[in-house]
Enzyme design. Structure first.
Site, mmCIF file in Angstrom:
data_model
loop_
_atom_site.group_PDB
_atom_site.id
_atom_site.type_symbol
_atom_site.label_atom_id
_atom_site.label_comp_id
_atom_site.label_asym_id
_atom_site.label_seq_id
_atom_site.Cartn_x
_atom_site.Cartn_y
_atom_site.Cartn_z
ATOM 1 C CG ASN A 110 -1.916 -1.173 1.144
ATOM 2 O OD1 ASN A 110 -1.986 -1.873 0.124
ATOM 3 N ND2 ASN A 110 -2.637 -1.417 2.221
ATOM 4 C CG HIS A 156 -20.521 37.527 -29.564
ATOM 5 N ND1 HIS A 156 -21.260 36.984 -28.539
ATOM 6 C CD2 HIS A 156 -20.095 38.742 -29.114
ATOM 7 C CE1 HIS A 156 -21.312 37.854 -27.535
ATOM 8 N NE2 HIS A 156 -20.589 38.915 -27.855
ATOM 9 C CB SER A 277 -9.960 13.343 -48.746
ATOM 10 O OG SER A 277 -11.016 12.555 -49.255
ATOM 11 C CE LYS A 283 -11.691 18.284 -47.146
ATOM 12 N NZ LYS A 283 -12.685 17.294 -46.738
ATOM 13 C CD GLU A 290 -10.497 17.595 -38.313
ATOM 14 O OE1 GLU A 290 -11.017 16.476 -38.432
ATOM 15 O OE2 GLU A 290 -10.252 18.331 -39.279
ATOM 16 C CD GLN A 322 -4.841 -3.555 -9.331
ATOM 17 O OE1 GLN A 322 -4.116 -3.966 -8.439
ATOM 18 N NE2 GLN A 322 -5.541 -4.362 -10.089
HETATM 19 N N1 ARG Z 1 -1.585 -3.424 -7.445
HETATM 20 C C1 ARG Z 1 -2.030 -2.687 -6.314
HETATM 21 C C2 ARG Z 1 -2.449 -1.270 -6.757
HETATM 22 O O1 ARG Z 1 -2.130 -0.912 -7.838
HETATM 23 C C3 ARG Z 1 -0.942 -2.577 -5.302
HETATM 24 C C4 ARG Z 1 -1.398 -2.443 -3.895
HETATM 25 C C5 ARG Z 1 -2.076 -3.668 -3.481
HETATM 26 N N2 ARG Z 1 -2.330 -3.693 -2.087
HETATM 27 C C6 ARG Z 1 -3.145 -4.591 -1.580
HETATM 28 N N3 ARG Z 1 -3.279 -4.588 -0.305
HETATM 29 N N4 ARG Z 1 -3.784 -5.458 -2.301
HETATM 30 O O2 ARG Z 1 -3.105 -0.551 -6.052
#
Ligand code: ARG
Length: 461
Positions: A110, A156, A277, A283, A290, A322
């Site tokens: 995390n 405008h 084109s 063209k 675009e 994720q």
């Molecule tokens: N692949 C996960 C993400 O991109 C990584 C973190 C995952 N953590 C977990 N506790 N499953 O967020």
């Protein structure tokens, strides 16, 4: 495939679920950041006596080897891995054995993924900022060639008042300068190191988070472990800044499209930056612009994805997050692609000064100046405004312009008119005299350019 968490489970993950769960297909691009982060983490762990120095060295050597091998292509990132973090750790353990299993001490995916994404986006922000500077330089150099190219300014989509092509283009340089400023601002909040937040609640190990930050070149560390792992503001801010940037590029593109039309013919794009084109031989289409206009929608979509993905998440990490990567990667990729294509397109376009000037000569864009002439001779503005309106109506009826209308016609409406009216309403004069700061007079635009250069030189990023 045996998962990292196999100890708790009695069955292997279903292969469909593994595919569904896996992010390696898109987070593999963060391999360099992942490895760099791990090297710093292992260094700090050893310095703090949390892991053995020799083991830390083994880990670092192993990680460097993996980095080299991925770069050279001799190590392929396993598409079945759950994510880049799991892949690198598994590969490390394969290479260096037990020492590899110590790397994840006092860390969670995390905080690791938050770290990797911040490292990755810091690089992206810098790269995009560099491209923006180049874009601004290009706009400035085209502008410098057109300081006295008189052009009708529009409101405008109606011809309104005389400006110059340089002044018009420089309005975009101002927008891009603000974009640069926004990137620098967003960089400062991305530059805060989350590692040490661990899964959500920090750790009992005596980490030196500031040392890790120093090793990785972060200016600061996050101050709340829950926030450290659940914050994605930096990605959202970046995507928002990029959406704004794309909005500017898209407006510019829209004008390029108009200016390329036969109705305007203010500019012509180089053949290398136009398309033809398949059926209409005559063209020459401004496809690039675009597409930029179209791709703006993608980036707005990415911003919407991020905002909506985050809005209902309880603290701290949730797997929903994720989904952040594909959106923000798409946004940065798209922006880079667009700027990269736009710069040479702009630098190589042909500007038809005469056509721009001819458009300025029609449409009574000097009518305000005519009214101002009377005001300078003592008439109240509203009276002068009305009288000039009548003059314009006469011109339309006679199919002529204010410049060509004979002095007798002027005098019929007011004795204040004299032959110096023609000088007062000459387009060049109308532009030259609009020399208020920020105005279109060549001297004012020169000053604008100098000031803009000074300001962006002061933006640190
Ligand atoms: N692949 C996960 C993400 O991109 C990584 C973190 C995952 N953590 C977990 N506790 N499953 O967020």
């Amino acid at each position: 495939m045996a998962m990292m968490w196999a100890g708790r489970f009695s069955k292997e993950i279903a292969s469909d679920v593994n595919d569904f769960n896996s992010s390696v297909g898109f987070d593999a691009r963060m391999y360099r950041q992942d490895i760099t982060g791990s090297i710093a983490h292992a260094t700090m762990l050893a310095e703090q006596g949390i892991i053995d120095r020799a083991e830390s060295e083994t880990i670092i050597a192993g990680l460097k080897g993996i980095l080299e091998d991925i770069k050279s292509g001799s190590l392929e990132i396993d598409p079945n891995a759950e994510d880049i973090h799991m892949f690198v750790e598994a590969e490390l353990t394969k290479r260096v054995g037990d020492a590899g299993k110590r790397l994840h001490t006092a860390r969670s995916r995390n905080d690791q993924v938050a770290l990797d994404l911040k490292l990755y986006l810091k690089d992206e922000i810098k790269e995009i900022a560099g491209m923006l500077r180049e874009l601004i330089d290009t706009v400035v150099s085209v502008s410098e060639q057109h300081l006295d190219t008189v052009m009708p300014g529009y409101t405008h989509m109606q011809r309104a008042q005389p400006i110059t092509f340089a002044h018009h283009l420089m309005a975009y340089a101002q927008m891009f300068a603000r974009d640069l400023d926004r990137l620098a601002d967003c960089f400062s909040r991305t530059d805060v190191m989350p590692l040490g937040s661990c899964a959500l609640a920090g750790t009992t190990y005596p980490l030196n988070r500031r040392r890790t930050a120093e090793l990785l070149g972060f200016s600061d560390i996050t101050l709340n472990s829950l926030d450290g792992v659940s914050d994605r503001d930096y990605a959202i801010e970046l995507c928002s800044a990029l959406s704004m940037l794309m909005m500017h590029l898209s407006r510019f593109s829209e004008e390029v499209i108009l200016w390329c039309s036969w109705e305007f013919k203010f500019i012509e794009l180089d053949d290398a930056y136009s398309t033809g084109s398949s059926i209409m031989p005559q063209k020459k289409n401004p496809d690039i612009t675009e597409l930029i206009r179209g791709k703006t929608a993608r980036v707005y979509g990415d911003l919407n994805t991020l905002l909506t993905m985050m809005k209902g998440l309880p603290l701290a990490y949730n797997k929903d997050m994720q989904e952040d990567k594909e959106a923000i990667f798409d946004a940065t990729d798209t922006v880079k692609l667009c700027i990269k294509t736009f710069i040479p397109m702009l630098a190589t376009m042909t500007v038809y000064k005469e056509n721009i000037r001819a458009a300025a000569a029609k449409g009574f864009i000097n009518a305000t100046d005519c009214a101002d002439y009377l005001v300078k001779k003592g008439m109240p503005f509203r009276t002068a405004y009305k009288l000039t309106g009548t003059l314009v109506a006469i011109c339309i009826e006679k199919n002529t312009t204010l410049e060509q209308l004979p002095i007798e016609e002027y005098k019929k409406l007011s004795e204040k008119f004299d032959s110096d009216i023609y000088d007062a309403i000459s387009l060049d004069r109308c532009v030259m005299t609009r020399n208020v700061e920020g105005g279109p007079a060549p001297e004012a635009v020169k000053a604008q350019i100098a000031e803009l250069k000074r300001r962006i030189a002061g933006i640190e990023i």
